[in-house]
Design an enzyme around this catalytic site. Structure first.
Site, PDB file in Angstrom:
ATOM      1  N   ASN A 136       2.070  -4.936   6.477  1.00 47.18           N
ATOM      2  CA  ASN A 136       1.725  -6.140   6.170  1.00 47.18           C
ATOM      3  C   ASN A 136       1.841  -7.033   6.980  1.00 47.18           C
ATOM      4  O   ASN A 136       0.808  -7.931   7.606  1.00 47.18           O
ATOM      5  CB  ASN A 136       0.908  -6.606   5.167  1.00 47.18           C
ATOM      6  CG  ASN A 136       0.203  -5.181   4.471  1.00 47.18           C
ATOM      7  OD1 ASN A 136      -0.560  -4.906   5.278  1.00 47.18           O
ATOM      8  ND2 ASN A 136       0.702  -4.787   3.252  1.00 47.18           N
ATOM      9  N   ASP A 181      -6.259   7.431   9.066  1.00 46.44           N
ATOM     10  CA  ASP A 181      -5.697   5.938   9.482  1.00 46.44           C
ATOM     11  C   ASP A 181      -5.182   5.748  10.917  1.00 46.44           C
ATOM     12  O   ASP A 181      -4.745   4.204  10.982  1.00 46.44           O
ATOM     13  CB  ASP A 181      -5.827   5.265   8.833  1.00 46.44           C
ATOM     14  CG  ASP A 181      -4.081   4.705   7.972  1.00 46.44           C
ATOM     15  OD1 ASP A 181      -3.689   5.408   8.124  1.00 46.44           O
ATOM     16  OD2 ASP A 181      -4.421   4.350   6.291  1.00 46.44           O
ATOM     17  N   HIS A 213      -1.700   4.432   7.791  1.00 41.62           N
ATOM     18  CA  HIS A 213      -0.363   5.232   6.409  1.00 41.62           C
ATOM     19  C   HIS A 213       0.507   6.881   6.511  1.00 41.62           C
ATOM     20  O   HIS A 213      -0.111   7.332   6.986  1.00 41.62           O
ATOM     21  CB  HIS A 213      -0.924   4.815   5.261  1.00 41.62           C
ATOM     22  CG  HIS A 213      -1.916   3.341   4.520  1.00 41.62           C
ATOM     23  ND1 HIS A 213      -2.430   2.785   5.277  1.00 41.62           N
ATOM     24  CD2 HIS A 213      -0.800   2.018   4.008  1.00 41.62           C
ATOM     25  CE1 HIS A 213      -3.000   1.439   4.684  1.00 41.62           C
ATOM     26  NE2 HIS A 213      -1.419   0.989   4.297  1.00 41.62           N
ATOM     27  N   GLY A 250      -2.624  -4.455   0.774  1.00 40.85           N
ATOM     28  CA  GLY A 250      -2.473  -5.821   1.872  1.00 40.85           C
ATOM     29  C   GLY A 250      -1.211  -6.664   1.628  1.00 40.85           C
ATOM     30  O   GLY A 250      -1.285  -7.752   1.825  1.00 40.85           O
ATOM     31  N   SER A 254       1.204  -1.479   0.051  1.00 44.39           N
ATOM     32  CA  SER A 254       0.108  -0.126   0.553  1.00 44.39           C
ATOM     33  C   SER A 254       0.922   1.545  -0.465  1.00 44.39           C
ATOM     34  O   SER A 254       0.292   2.554  -0.475  1.00 44.39           O
ATOM     35  CB  SER A 254      -0.782   0.063   1.135  1.00 44.39           C
ATOM     36  OG  SER A 254      -0.247  -0.440   2.364  1.00 44.39           O
TER      37      SER A 254
END
Length: 212
Positions: A82, A186, A189, A50, A11
């Site tokens: 991840n 979030d 990120h 992901g 990501s």
């Protein structure tokens, strides 16, 4: 003639968190590279939110991606975030720190295998390329085990540096103490400022041996 840049990863390479119509680090870095080397840079991105390191590694077996890597003078790789998130979930269930050690070792092996594949794809006759591996920043500074895991992983990743082709770009130090400033809503990120800081750190790593 264009210089070729191929970006691989998760990501972070996608640019999640930057916001609508805002670029992540990849496009920002491409523009900085063009300004610095006074040359057009063509871009190929192979990334998906992901992805774990094993999945990124398996992408290197796809013929089209191998073709792009063969042409690429500049390569960036992001991964292992991840794997870390999965480790945190596993730890919550098992309360066993070994899940972090296993994940760290697994990530390092996968990165090592990626670099070997890239070297095989490039061949001995093609010395004009560089690979930049982005280490992990810590979006969970309040979780002691996460900090310990990330420092351990980053330490292992540094062992893969090999001048002049392979350098590890230290995003950990970029984000340390700047989490509120550089992380998106979030809290995992980067936001636009965070991606800009990553692109600047990449820029500072130079372009050898493509351009000294």
């Amino acid at each position: 003639m264009a210089l070729h840049y191929t970006a691989l990863g998760d990501s972070l390479t996608v640019g999640v968190g930057a916001g609508l119509f805002e670029p992540g680090f990849v496009l920002r870095y491409k523009r900085k590279m063009e300004a610095d080397i006074k040359q057009h840079v063509s871009l190929a991105v192979f990334a998906k939110s992901g992805l774990k390191t094993a999945e990124i590694l398996s992408m290197l077996d796809q013929p089209f991606i191998r073709d792009q890597l063969e042409k690429a003078e500049a390569i960036t790789i992001t991964g292992c975030g991840n794997d870390l998130l999965q480790s945190l979930d596993d730890y919550e269930q098992e309360k066993d720190e070994h899940v972090f050690l296993e994940a760290s070792s697994h990530c390092q092996e996968n990165y090592s295998a990626m670099l070997k594949k890239i070297k095989d794809i490039k061949g001995e006759e093609n010395p004009r390329y560089f690979v930049r591996l982005l280490n992990l920043y810590n979006p969970f500074p309040e979780i002691e085990l996460a900090e310990k895991w990330i420092l351990s992983f980053n330490s292992h990743l540094r062992q893969l540096e090999s001048a002049p082709h392979i350098k590890v770009v230290d995003t950990y130090s970029v984000f340390k103490g700047h989490e509120e400033e550089y992380l998106s809503f979030d809290n995992v990120h980067p936001n636009c400022r965070g991606y800009e800081a990553i692109a600047e750190k990449l820029r500072a790593s130079g372009y050898e041996p493509v351009k000294s």
